[in-house]
Design a protein around this motif. Structure first.
Motif, PDB file in Angstrom:
ATOM      1  N   GLY B 181      36.732  21.060   7.424  1.00 41.59           N
ATOM      2  CA  GLY B 181      35.514  20.418   6.911  1.00 41.59           C
ATOM      3  C   GLY B 181      35.782  19.146   6.127  1.00 41.59           C
ATOM      4  N   TYR B 182      37.038  18.762   5.953  1.00 37.14           N
ATOM      5  CA  TYR B 182      37.354  17.595   5.117  1.00 37.14           C
ATOM      6  C   TYR B 182      36.854  16.295   5.720  1.00 37.14           C
ATOM      7  CZ  TYR B 182      40.231  20.683   2.296  1.00 37.14           C
ATOM      8  OH  TYR B 182      40.633  21.695   1.466  1.00 37.14           O
ATOM      9  N   VAL B 183      36.786  16.242   7.057  1.00 33.63           N
ATOM     10  CA  VAL B 183      36.321  14.985   7.665  1.00 33.63           C
ATOM     11  C   VAL B 183      34.909  15.117   8.237  1.00 33.63           C
ATOM     12  CG1 VAL B 183      38.586  14.001   8.075  1.00 33.63           C
ATOM     13  CG2 VAL B 183      37.606  15.552   9.783  1.00 33.63           C
ATOM     14  N   HIS B 184      34.141  16.039   7.656  1.00 29.74           N
ATOM     15  CA  HIS B 184      32.726  16.180   8.082  1.00 29.74           C
ATOM     16  C   HIS B 184      31.981  14.899   7.717  1.00 29.74           C
ATOM     17  CE1 HIS B 184      28.742  17.889   8.775  1.00 29.74           C
ATOM     18  NE2 HIS B 184      28.378  17.396   7.587  1.00 29.74           N
ATOM     19  N   LYS B 185      31.354  14.249   8.715  1.00 33.36           N
ATOM     20  CA  LYS B 185      30.705  12.943   8.480  1.00 33.36           C
ATOM     21  C   LYS B 185      29.188  12.991   8.689  1.00 33.36           C
ATOM     22  CE  LYS B 185      33.869  11.256  11.449  1.00 33.36           C
ATOM     23  NZ  LYS B 185      35.013  12.183  11.230  1.00 33.36           N
ATOM     24  N   GLY B 186      28.662  14.202   8.965  1.00 30.38           N
ATOM     25  CA  GLY B 186      27.204  14.312   9.118  1.00 30.38           C
ATOM     26  C   GLY B 186      26.708  13.669  10.403  1.00 30.38           C
ATOM     27  N   VAL B 187      27.487  13.803  11.497  1.00 32.36           N
ATOM     28  CA  VAL B 187      27.123  13.131  12.767  1.00 32.36           C
ATOM     29  C   VAL B 187      25.769  13.610  13.282  1.00 32.36           C
ATOM     30  CG1 VAL B 187      27.777  12.898  15.191  1.00 32.36           C
ATOM     31  CG2 VAL B 187      29.515  12.711  13.420  1.00 32.36           C
ATOM     32  N   GLU B 188      25.530  14.953  13.189  1.00 30.51           N
ATOM     33  CA  GLU B 188      24.266  15.463  13.748  1.00 30.51           C
ATOM     34  C   GLU B 188      23.064  14.937  12.959  1.00 30.51           C
ATOM     35  OE1 GLU B 188      26.057  19.489  13.482  1.00 30.51           O
ATOM     36  OE2 GLU B 188      25.097  19.861  15.410  1.00 30.51           O
ATOM     37  N   TRP B 189      23.236  14.756  11.648  1.00 31.53           N
ATOM     38  CA  TRP B 189      22.152  14.202  10.808  1.00 31.53           C
ATOM     39  C   TRP B 189      21.896  12.750  11.200  1.00 31.53           C
ATOM     40  CZ3 TRP B 189      22.003  10.319   6.974  1.00 31.53           C
ATOM     41  CH2 TRP B 189      20.881  10.350   6.132  1.00 31.53           C
ATOM     42  N   LEU B 190      22.991  12.008  11.409  1.00 28.20           N
ATOM     43  CA  LEU B 190      22.849  10.587  11.767  1.00 28.20           C
ATOM     44  C   LEU B 190      22.153  10.432  13.124  1.00 28.20           C
ATOM     45  CD1 LEU B 190      26.386   9.304  10.687  1.00 28.20           C
ATOM     46  CD2 LEU B 190      24.190   8.501   9.748  1.00 28.20           C
ATOM     47  N   MET B 191      22.296  11.423  14.004  1.00 32.65           N
ATOM     48  CA  MET B 191      21.725  11.259  15.355  1.00 32.65           C
ATOM     49  C   MET B 191      20.244  11.582  15.388  1.00 32.65           C
ATOM     50  SD  MET B 191      24.524  12.176  18.214  1.00 32.65           S
ATOM     51  CE  MET B 191      25.162  13.736  17.647  1.00 32.65           C
TER      52      MET B 191
END
Ligand code: SF4
Lengths: 181, 503
Positions: B181-191
């Motif tokens: 989880g350290y590199v979780h960037k919130g991709v699904e939220w951004l999409m």
């Protein structure tokens, strides 16, 4: 195995002449980098890489720097396992909130003089992930950055050019202190 | 003993497999979870939305998606009945705030307590409950002369961050527990609400080493949703890029595993071969990793006759030099000593977790999306799927070597049969809500992408699922009873994705 070793010895070195145009650029950068490293630090430049949220694309091109074609170590550049041995922190990725503390701790563990290089669009500006709840943003939002190398990911030769620019600036200013740029 | 099966895929025809989706009640949801628990079928994906959860499965009835409404913020846990779903449900809880009823593990997974808000993908604006990111209860350990070795998130090498908590008895690993989880960037939220083009750039950056596979799966999902027919030249070029990506990654891994066993000669030569593939890809498609080259509707760049010649020459040149390295690997007992019987994973476990790629195939799981759920253009080619039994580091390595050979042949045949024609079909706007799924065989295993487009054509929901979700837990099993020093070797033989997993 012996036949491969023998063939490798018999062939001319693959390091510089392997790829096309890149090789000339790498060759031209190589000598300046080595002299600068010697002049500025009196020895080779040690780099510690930190992935602070990268997609792993930048890491792949940093790996390439170690392959025999770019062969970073012969230029007086070396990757270190511990930040305590490093002169340069090479940081990738839009700093995620989950990596912020680890980045700060690694930065503090790196002795001065030290330089920080933000590698890749994400590290420079947050890239495509800018604005996410999960990201702090560019590396400069967390630790002071001495040099930005853009690209997604930047090609190995572009990374080499960046490291030369860093050393050139550091040596021009004559000071040993990392923050003198 | 290498078993190769080419049983022509049951689902012939170029149309991507459709994934029928139906809304079910809690009873049917639990029944499906229990069936998975009994080993009936594979869990393909488990993901949430603000008001529902989806379970994608593949069983004798074929691929399908079950959807369960979530009204009171809770849903019956799949993970409590089928272990591969546990971490997926911990992630759903972190992102959507839905509570999996009956899931024993209550610890957050992607949420380290550092986000400015809690349950970021839920409709409710929940204030964050800040915690120190280091506050995480690892599983307790009893027993004398056991010591713990914390490793990461920043690792010694040039590698993505993750925390590995070892419990060791002297040199032997008693337990490894991963924290990701350290590199979780919130991709699904951004999409959410993004245009298809914006979402495509995001999906292509979920995992840099698989940017082609992700773009391919996303494009298939969008094309299925909008019923777009991709021109045949574009379809061939997609497979060309996918196989070049596979070859480049497998060469990198072959070298890296030998390097972790301190055998630098193979690492150096693999580095040269990989660099040649990346440079040829750069010349042909304008990007060393071929990023943003596959786009919904087709491909963004054409390939010149000169670059077709260059790739044909590359494939001829690499073959013999690569085989020479394989011979050296075979002839070096000190290497075999490190890789054989190291990091073993049983056939039962890879089938239970539906672990894809070399992790599955090295433990006799005979599955490859290019053959079993064929997508264009792979139904036109006989796909060779090698499997081994041993399930150790050596087997995972040899599967890669066999796949490099198969992909070199495939690249040659794709180049020879490359048809002329347009590169892209026009994007069509649908007047109503549409959804689609793309499943593609990435170098590391099957990449799943679900996408739903709103009536205005923007992304209502997009969920990319990396193959690592079903491989990371098996690494914990693989290192058990091995010496700590063999962890890098086991880890590299898995080469799981951190960024692809963390999203
Ligand atoms: S700059 Fe590009 S390659 Fe580098 S981490 Fe960001 S998305 Fe990945």
């Amino acid at each position: 195995m012996r036949s491969l070793l023998f063939k490798s010895l018999a062939k001319d070195p693959v390091t510089i002449d392997g790829p096309g145009a890149d090789a000339r650029a790498a060759k031209e950068l190589a000598s300046t980098l080595d002299d600068l490293a010697r002049r500025v630090l009196g020895r080779s430049l040690v780099i510690r890489e930190i992935d602070a949220g990268s997609c792993n694309g930048c890491e792949l091109e940093i790996h390439a720097l170690n392959n025999p074609v770019y062969d970073l170590e012969r230029l007086g550049l070396k990757f270190a396992a511990s930040p305590r041995h490093a002169d340069v922190l090479l940081v990738t990725g839009p700093v995620t909130h989950n990596m912020r503390m680890a980045l700060e701790r690694t930065w503090r563990a790196t002795p001065d003089p030290k330089w920080v290089v933000a590698l890749g669009d994400c590290a420079c500006s947050g890239g495509v992930f800018a604005g996410s709840y999960a990201c702090v943003g560019p590396v400069s939002a967390v630790v002071p950055v001495d040099l930005h190398i853009t690209g997604c990911p930047p090609r190995p030769v572009e990374i080499l050019k960046g490291l030369v620019a860093l050393l050139d600036a550091a040596s021009r200013s004559g000071a040993a202190g990392g923050r003198s740029l | 003993m290498v078993r190769r099966s080419r049983k022509s895929s049951k689902h012939a025809g170029a149309a991507p497999r459709s994934w029928p989706r139906r809304v079910v009640d809690a009873k049917a949801w639990v029944a499906q979870a229990e069936a998975l628990g009994r080993g009936e079928g594979d869990l393909v994906a488990l993901f949430g939305e603000a008001d529902r959860v989806h379970m994608a499965v593949r069983n004798t009835a074929g691929p399908q998606i079950l959807t369960l409404a979530v009204n009171d913020g809770r849903f019956p846990s799949v993970g409590s009945r089928h272990a591969p779903a546990i971490r997926l449900e911990r992630a759903i809880r972190d992102l959507f705030g839905h509570e999996p009823i009956g899931l024993a593990d209550t610890r957050p997974w992607l949420d380290h307590g550092a986000w400015p808000l809690a349950a970021p993908l839920s409709k409710r604006r929940l204030a964050a409950a800040p915690r120190s990111p280091t506050e995480y209860k690892f599983l307790p350990v009893e027993g004398e002369d056991l010591h713990q070795i914390p490793v990461g998130p920043v690792h010694a090498g040039i590698i993505e961050p993750g925390h590995f908590r070892f419990t060791a008895n002297g040199e032997t690993v008693v337990r490894l527990e991963e924290r990701l989880g350290y590199v979780h960037k919130g991709v699904e939220w951004l999409m959410q609400g993004a245009t298809v083009e914006r979402a495509a750039t995001l999906v292509g950056r979920v995992s840099g080493d698989s940017t082609v596979a992700y773009a391919f799966a996303f494009a298939l999902a969008v094309e299925t949703a909008l019923r777009i027919e991709v021109p045949v030249r574009a379809v061939y070029l997609r497979a060309l890029m996918a196989e070049l990506e596979r070859i480049a990654n497998h060469l990198g891994d072959f070298g890296a595993v030998c390097n972790d066993a301190t055998f630098v000669l193979i690492h150096a030569h693999c580095g040269i071969l990989r660099e040649q593939v990346l440079q040829a890809s750069d010349a042909a498609f304008g990007h060393r990793l071929m990023r943003d080259c596959i786009v919904p509707g087709g491909v963004a760049t054409d390939i010149s006759a000169e670059n077709i010649r260059r790739l044909k020459a590359l494939v001829e040149a690499i073959g013999p030099r690569f085989r020479e390295l394989v011979t050296i690997y075979d002839d070096t007992p000190s290497l075999q000593d490190r890789t054989v019987t190291t990091g073993t994973v049983s056939g039962d476990l890879v089938r239970r977790f539906a672990a894809g790629g070399y992790v599955g195939r090295a433990s006799a799981r005979d599955f490859d999306v290019r053959r079993d759920l064929a997508y264009a253009p792979y139904e036109k080619f006989a796909i060779d799927v090698p499997t081994l039994q041993a399930g150790d580091v050596d087997a995972r390595l040899r599967i890669r070597l066999l796949e490099i050979e198969a992909s070199l042949k495939l690249v040659r045949r794709i180049l020879e049969g490359l048809p002329r024609g347009p590169l892209r079909a026009p994007m069509r706007a649908a007047k109503d809500e549409r959804e689609g799924v793309g499943l593609v065989e990435g170098f590391r295993g099957d990449v799943f992408v679900y996408v739903r487009l709103a009536a205005d054509g923007t992304v209502a929901r997009c969920h990319p699922r990396d193959p690592s979700w079903f491989q990371w837990p098996l690494l914990e099993v693989a290192v058990k009873d091995n010496i700590v020093a063999d962890f890098p070797l086991c880890n590299k033989s898995f080469n799981c994705s951190y960024s692809g997993h963390d999203l």
